[in-house]
Scaffold this active site. Structure first.
Site, PDB file in Angstrom:
ATOM      1  CD  GLN A 152      11.139  -7.332  -2.121  1.00 12.50           C
ATOM      2  OE1 GLN A 152      10.664  -6.672  -0.824  1.00 12.50           O
ATOM      3  NE2 GLN A 152      10.193  -6.178  -2.378  1.00 12.50           N
ATOM      4  CG  HIS A 203       3.496   1.308  -5.508  1.00  8.55           C
ATOM      5  ND1 HIS A 203       3.313   1.491  -4.698  1.00  8.55           N
ATOM      6  CD2 HIS A 203       4.029  -0.538  -5.034  1.00  8.55           C
ATOM      7  CE1 HIS A 203       4.499   1.334  -3.142  1.00  8.55           C
ATOM      8  NE2 HIS A 203       4.229   0.199  -3.873  1.00  8.55           N
ATOM      9  N   GLY A 205       0.863  -1.493  -0.157  1.00 11.79           N
ATOM     10  CA  GLY A 205       0.189  -0.103  -0.290  1.00 11.79           C
ATOM     11  C   GLY A 205       0.308   1.574  -0.348  1.00 11.79           C
ATOM     12  CB  ALA A 206       1.703   3.333   1.268  1.00 10.26           C
TER      13      ALA A 206
HETATM   14  O1  PAF Z   1       7.769  -4.373  -1.653  1.00 11.76           O
HETATM   15  C1  PAF Z   1       7.050  -4.855  -0.938  1.00 11.76           C
HETATM   16  O2  PAF Z   1       6.365  -3.574  -1.347  1.00 11.76           O
HETATM   17  C2  PAF Z   1       7.078  -6.032   0.382  1.00 11.76           C
HETATM   18  O3  PAF Z   1       8.254  -6.492   0.660  1.00 11.76           O
HETATM   19  C3  PAF Z   1       6.344  -7.551  -0.968  1.00 11.76           C
HETATM   20  C4  PAF Z   1       6.816  -7.973  -1.987  1.00 11.76           C
HETATM   21  C5  PAF Z   1       5.129  -6.638  -1.342  1.00 11.76           C
HETATM   22  C6  PAF Z   1       6.188  -8.040   0.220  1.00 11.76           C
HETATM   23  O4  PAF Z   1       5.607  -7.316   1.504  1.00 11.76           O
END
Ligand code: PAF
Length: 281
Positions: A153, A37, A31-32
């Site tokens: 990540q 995004h 979110g946010a």
């Molecule tokens: O990158 C993010 O916002 C978070 O680490 C994810 C991949 C949604 C997992 O909670």
């Protein structure tokens, strides 16, 4: 746009679309939402028939309770943005939907978690792997969309997807930046105006460092970046490393083969920001 809270319902819904031969794209978020995004969402939309976005602030990936507590949450604004972006399904589960029982799984990332964020945020990537595998099990998308700002990540999720044979394609998307170069992050809204201004030094320094690759050693570049950023009273570097983009191991000899990426984490007051740029000879 349909808003779904229950995991079983979403799983059935997506399965019915898959049965009709539709391609499912998935953007996991906490979110946010910001333009970074939305750019993931736009790419997802262009490549799939059905786009699914999840909004879930995953507690298991926060090693600092204050960070979890302060993490920005703005569901109504997020839903507005997703509606405008023509998202099809938004998954907004509560914690019980994701973790009906506590998740005790421990993942082995083959050392990818022993550097950078992994060193500074113990347990963080295990939590990311827990939630991402859970979301993949629930959504079962054809493609998952991840932003390269969270470079480590992405490497970790890639490893988990490979190790556990998830039949999903990982699509990575370049970092989206504000006009002044600051990488979009949900945490940017937490910066005071003075901190926000100082934060622009992070990407500016990374871009300058990238230019130094032909003429300076890795150590000299590291020293330049850390000193330059730390000379601003609002900023404190947690780490800066030039690493191999596959192994994530620090590169000392810049003429060594393979693509290199400069990764940084900086504390701006209480807020921690990360960024990276590719360094190429
Ligand atoms: O990158 C993010 O916002 C978070 O680490 C994810 C991949 C949604 C997992 O909670």
């Amino acid at each position: 746009m349909e808003i779904i809270q229950h995991a079983d319902f979403l799983t059935k819904k997506v399965r019915s679309y898959r049965d009709m031969g539709r391609a499912i794209g998935f953007v996991p978020t906490m979110g946010a939402l910001h333009r970074g995004h939305i750019s993931l969402m736009d790419i997802c939309k262009a490549q799939n028939d059905v786009s699914v976005v999840s909004i879930f602030v995953n507690p298991t990936q926060f090693n600092d309770p204050a960070d979890l507590n302060n993490y920005p949450r703005n569901l109504n604004q997020d839903l507005d943005l997703l509606r405008k972006a023509a998202c099809d399904l938004v998954f907004c589960p509560d914690e019980k939907e994701i973790y009906p029982v506590p998740d005790t799984r421990q993942f082995d990332f083959g050392g990818l978690d022993k550097v950078m964020e992994g060193l500074h945020r113990p347990g963080h990537f295990n939590g990311v792997a827990q939630v991402v595998t859970r979301l993949l099990d629930i959504v079962n998308p054809h493609r998952i969309y991840l932003g390269l700002k969270d470079f480590q990540q992405v490497a970790i999720i890639r490893k988990v997807v490979d190790d556990y044979h998830y039949p999903v394609e990982i699509v990575t998307c370049t970092t989206v930046r504000e006009n002044d170069g600051l990488a979009f992050s949900s945490r940017n809204v937490l910066l005071s105006p003075g901190q926000r201004l100082s934060a622009t030094i992070i990407s500016r320094t990374l871009f300058q460092a990238r230019e130094m690759i032909k003429t300076h050693t890795a150590d000299a570049i590291r020293e330049f970046v850390i000193n330059r950023i730390n000379s601003n009273p609002h900023l404190k570097v947690d780490y800066f490393d030039i690493v191999d983009d596959k192994t994530l191991q620090p590169v000392n000899d810049l003429s060594q083969e393979g693509r290199k990426i400069g990764c940084i984490a900086v504390r701006v007051g209480m807020i921690r920001l990360i960024d990276n740029v590719y360094f190429s000879l």
